[in-house]
Scaffold this active site. Sequence first.
Site, PDB file in Angstrom:
ATOM      1  N   ARG A  34      42.344  67.188   3.964  1.00 15.49           N
ATOM      2  CA  ARG A  34      43.730  67.484   4.343  1.00 15.49           C
ATOM      3  C   ARG A  34      44.585  66.219   4.275  1.00 15.49           C
ATOM      4  NH1 ARG A  34      44.621  72.607   5.575  1.00 15.49           N
ATOM      5  NH2 ARG A  34      42.743  73.815   5.997  1.00 15.49           N
ATOM      6  N   ASP A  35      45.803  66.394   3.788  1.00 17.59           N
ATOM      7  CA  ASP A  35      46.779  65.304   3.738  1.00 17.59           C
ATOM      8  C   ASP A  35      47.211  64.964   5.161  1.00 17.59           C
ATOM      9  OD1 ASP A  35      48.955  64.358   1.241  1.00 17.59           O
ATOM     10  OD2 ASP A  35      49.429  63.911   3.333  1.00 17.59           O
ATOM     11  N   ASN A  97      50.968  63.436  -8.875  1.00 22.82           N
ATOM     12  CA  ASN A  97      51.933  62.386  -9.163  1.00 22.82           C
ATOM     13  C   ASN A  97      51.237  61.237  -9.880  1.00 22.82           C
ATOM     14  OD1 ASN A  97      54.033  63.736  -7.732  1.00 22.82           O
ATOM     15  ND2 ASN A  97      53.121  63.042  -5.809  1.00 22.82           N
ATOM     16  N   GLU A 105      51.826  57.220  -4.806  1.00 23.42           N
ATOM     17  CA  GLU A 105      51.642  56.259  -3.710  1.00 23.42           C
ATOM     18  C   GLU A 105      50.229  55.677  -3.717  1.00 23.42           C
ATOM     19  OE1 GLU A 105      51.174  56.714   1.106  1.00 23.42           O
ATOM     20  OE2 GLU A 105      52.460  58.144   0.077  1.00 23.42           O
ATOM     21  N   VAL A 106      49.241  56.521  -3.943  1.00 23.74           N
ATOM     22  CA  VAL A 106      47.840  56.076  -3.884  1.00 23.74           C
ATOM     23  C   VAL A 106      47.255  56.095  -5.302  1.00 23.74           C
ATOM     24  CG1 VAL A 106      45.574  56.514  -2.905  1.00 23.74           C
ATOM     25  CG2 VAL A 106      47.619  57.053  -1.562  1.00 23.74           C
ATOM     26  N   HIS A 110      44.600  62.189  -7.547  1.00 20.59           N
ATOM     27  CA  HIS A 110      44.534  63.267  -6.558  1.00 20.59           C
ATOM     28  C   HIS A 110      45.475  64.360  -6.997  1.00 20.59           C
ATOM     29  CE1 HIS A 110      47.491  60.263  -5.299  1.00 20.59           C
ATOM     30  NE2 HIS A 110      48.202  61.235  -4.744  1.00 20.59           N
ATOM     31  N   HIS A 112      47.551  67.461  -5.242  1.00 17.75           N
ATOM     32  CA  HIS A 112      47.974  68.091  -3.998  1.00 17.75           C
ATOM     33  C   HIS A 112      47.906  69.601  -4.221  1.00 17.75           C
ATOM     34  CE1 HIS A 112      50.310  64.442  -2.439  1.00 17.75           C
ATOM     35  NE2 HIS A 112      50.184  64.143  -3.728  1.00 17.75           N
TER      36      HIS A 112
END
Length: 127
Positions: A34-35, A97, A105-106, A110, A112
Site C-alpha cells: 500500500r502507498d 510515472n 519520485e522514487v 512501480h 500505481h
Amino acid sequence: MAYEYDEQNIFARILRGEIPNNTVLETEHTLAFRDTTPQAPDHVLVIPKGPYVNFDHFSDAASPEEIVDFIRAVGEVCRLLGVKPGEGGEGYRIISNSGKNGVQEVPHLHVHIVGGRWLGRILTKTP
Ligand code: DGP
C-alpha cells in the site's frame, strides 16, 4: 545511455527489509504494498524485485519470467482489491510515472493501482 540504479532508493530499502511496508502480495519476482500517501481508498504500488528504474528499463532488461510474474501480479492485486470490472468491481487505473516529465519520485519501477472511487479523466491541462 544505460540506466544507473540507485541502491539507496526507498523501494530498494523496502525490498531489503530495512523499511516496513503494508504488503498486499509477494511473488517470486514482485512485491505489492500500500502507498503511504494514498490518493484513493485503494492505492497499491506494484514493484519488481529486480533493480529496474522505470517501465522502459524493465521492458528492455528484465527476463521473460520477471515480466510475466510482474504483469500477473498486477492482475492479482486488482482481484485482491475487488476492483476488476469483469468480476463485479467498479474499475481502477494503473499509472507508472517515469523521469522528469512523468514526475517520478522514487527511481525504482512501480505501477500505481488506484481505485475505490471515481477517478475523473486521466489528465488535466494543469499546471
Ligand atoms: P511516483 O514516484 O511519483 O510515481 O510515486 C511514488 C509513490 O511512492 C508516492 O505515491 C508515495 C509512495 N511512497 C514514497 N515513500 C514510500 C514509502 O516509504 N512507503 C510506501 N509504501 N510508499 C511510499
